[in-house]
Design a protein around this motif. Structure first.
Motif, PDB file in Angstrom:
ATOM      1  N   SER A  79       4.856  16.051  80.239  1.00  0.00           N
ATOM      2  CA  SER A  79       5.714  15.043  79.866  1.00  0.00           C
ATOM      3  C   SER A  79       7.150  15.351  80.468  1.00  0.00           C
ATOM      4  O   SER A  79       7.863  16.367  79.947  1.00  0.00           O
ATOM      5  CB  SER A  79       5.654  14.667  78.227  1.00  0.00           C
ATOM      6  N   THR A  87       9.111   8.619  78.310  1.00  0.00           N
ATOM      7  CA  THR A  87       8.833   9.682  78.944  1.00  0.00           C
ATOM      8  C   THR A  87       7.775   9.403  79.636  1.00  0.00           C
ATOM      9  O   THR A  87       7.120   8.332  79.464  1.00  0.00           O
ATOM     10  CB  THR A  87       8.487  10.862  78.096  1.00  0.00           C
ATOM     11  N   THR A  88       7.408   9.927  80.948  1.00  0.00           N
ATOM     12  CA  THR A  88       6.165   9.782  81.741  1.00  0.00           C
ATOM     13  C   THR A  88       5.697  11.115  81.900  1.00  0.00           C
ATOM     14  O   THR A  88       6.348  12.015  81.898  1.00  0.00           O
ATOM     15  CB  THR A  88       6.692   8.868  83.074  1.00  0.00           C
ATOM     16  N   THR A  89       4.248  10.820  82.395  1.00  0.00           N
ATOM     17  CA  THR A  89       3.550  12.302  82.723  1.00  0.00           C
ATOM     18  C   THR A  89       3.798  12.716  84.085  1.00  0.00           C
ATOM     19  O   THR A  89       3.454  11.790  84.881  1.00  0.00           O
ATOM     20  CB  THR A  89       2.036  12.222  82.224  1.00  0.00           C
TER      21      THR A  89
END
Length: 447
Positions: free
Chosen positions: A103, A96-98
């Motif tokens: 998220s 995952t990435t922000t």
């Protein structure tokens, strides 16, 4: 040789929707890991429909540059992309990435887009390629397409995807009393094997499809892989999906067709459809695919999960069984009556309406918490998929007998229906939040 071609056609169809179908049956496990949770299916439907860029470009090439697009090259390319994407998914699906302070499953969404690009493009390339084979192999191909959902479903059953149990836990009520309160929550049980292994199995199935396609292209030319099995584009133009083939061709022209004239005359002698009938046929294609690929998948979590993860798991996995069963039935019991297909479409729509109603009532649908309610929702998804799958197969058989272009437009209509369905549902689920989630163990319903 005929048996071999049946096996190869079935294996080739296996790669048509195996990646996307595999994602759907694995969702009961994935939704518990990725941050999007219950809303994940609605995101997937939109991503899948954005991948319609592939079939759109292919359809435009058929229209604007007939004869220039090499189907074999396109099929080799998309199957190779599918294999690579499945392998990448096994390594990066849970990363995952922000994004905008939240998220997000960026890697999962990007790889899903490429997998969807493969499967969506197969709608307008695999079937037209199958036109090079006699009509009897079309149904076998559809069986393989059905198996692209059935096999991942069986694997998911063996994996015990998303099986949960209710666990009671105590919490301190407050500092003054020091008493404990008891609450119930859902605890996920570990699967028999990991999601990574499942995605590698999907890659293996794509490899089988690619190998079958290579073998089909290497069949001896003395076999029935020749243009005499087709209605030539000079007889059936690109618009033949909406017009009677051969309507502007007189008898003298047919006599000049050469060796395939007998087969062409046989096809043209078959039952013709009026413009109104063809409009109804393509309407069924749009409606059925809109319901099965866009509308209902967006809310499957909301219609099934209130009955427990087991009901969700069974509805996702067992509903995939209905597809190849319907294809097998269509292989032996062909009914081309438009009235019969219309009745089946209405019946499947009825089951879909029940599923939608239960999703709208989430987290407290009818008979929630009872075995009867669980059985009904699973059977409703089973019959919804089965009836509309039979309609899909028979419509494909009807349009196959018309021309190559009729099948191309059939694939385009299927993708249009899927796109409209998913785009309609996305704001309802994610923007207006008309559907409510709830924990099966902790939600208290008035009935």
């Amino acid at each position: 040789m005929a048996l071999l071609v049946h096996v190869l056609a079935c294996a080739f169809g296996l790669g048509s929707w195996v990646a996307v179908n595999g994602l759907w049956v694995e969702l009961p496990l994935i939704v518990n890991t990725l941050p999007e949770g219950w809303d994940l299916p609605s995101y997937l439907t939109v991503i899948i429909q954005l991948a319609n860029l592939g079939p759109l470009l292919v359809t435009l090439m058929y229209k604007l540059c007939p004869g220039r697009l090499k189907e074999r090259i396109v099929i080799y390319s998309i199957l190779s992309i599918g294999i690579l994407s499945c392998i990448l998914l096994a390594f990066f699906w849970d990363k995952t990435t922000t994004v905008a302070g939240a998220s997000r499953s960026t890697a999962f969404f990007i790889i899903t887009f490429f997998l969807s690009l493969v499967d969506c493009t197969s709608s307008v390339t695999f079937l037209p390629f199958m036109m090079q084979l006699p009509a009897k192999y079309i149904t076998t191909y559809f069986i393989g397409e059905g198996l692209s959902g059935f096999i991942p479903g069986i694997v998911a059953l063996g994996q015990s995807v998303g099986i949960t149990k209710c666990v009671n836990s105590s919490q301190t009520a407050g500092n003054q009393t020091g008493g404990d309160t008891w609450s119930s929550h859902t605890e996920n049980l570990p699967p028999n094997f990991s999601t990574e292994v499942f995605f590698f199995l999907l890659a293996a199935m794509m490899c089988i499809s690619l190998a079958a396609f290579v073998a089909l292209n290497r069949l001896p030319q003395t076999f029935e892989l020749s243009s005499e099995n087709l209605v030539p584009e000079t007889v059936a133009s690109v618009s033949s999906g909406l017009e009677n083939p051969g309507a502007e061709t007189d008898g003298e022209d047919l006599k000049c067709q050469g060796e395939g004239a007998a087969q062409i005359n046989l096809l043209l002698a078959g039952p013709k459809h009026s413009v109104y009938q063809l409009t109804f046929i393509y309407f069924m294609v749009v409606w059925v695919n809109g319901a099965t690929n866009g509308v209902l998948p967006s809310v499957q979590t909301y219609s099934c999960k209130p009955y427990g993860n087991l009901a969700y798991h069974l509805s996702a996995a067992l509903a995939s069984v209905a597809n190849p069963v319907a294809c097998t039935i269509a292989m032996f019991f062909k009914n081309r009556s438009l009235v019969f297909l219309g009745v089946l479409t209405a019946l499947g729509t009825g089951f879909g309406s029940y599923n939608m109603a239960m999703a709208a009532m989430s987290p407290c649908p009818l008979l929630q918490g009872s075995v009867v309610g669980e059985m009904i929702i699973v059977l409703s998804w089973l019959f919804f998929t089965g009836t509309l799958s039979y309609v899909k197969v028979m419509v494909g058989v009807i349009l196959r007998d018309r021309s190559h272009s009729a099948l191309v437009w059939c694939g385009a209509a299927a993708q249009i229906g899927s796109l409209v369905g998913s785009v309609t549902m996305f704001p309802l689920v994610n923007v207006y939040q008309l559907f409510k989630s709830g924990d099966f163990c902790s939600t208290k319903c008035p009935y």
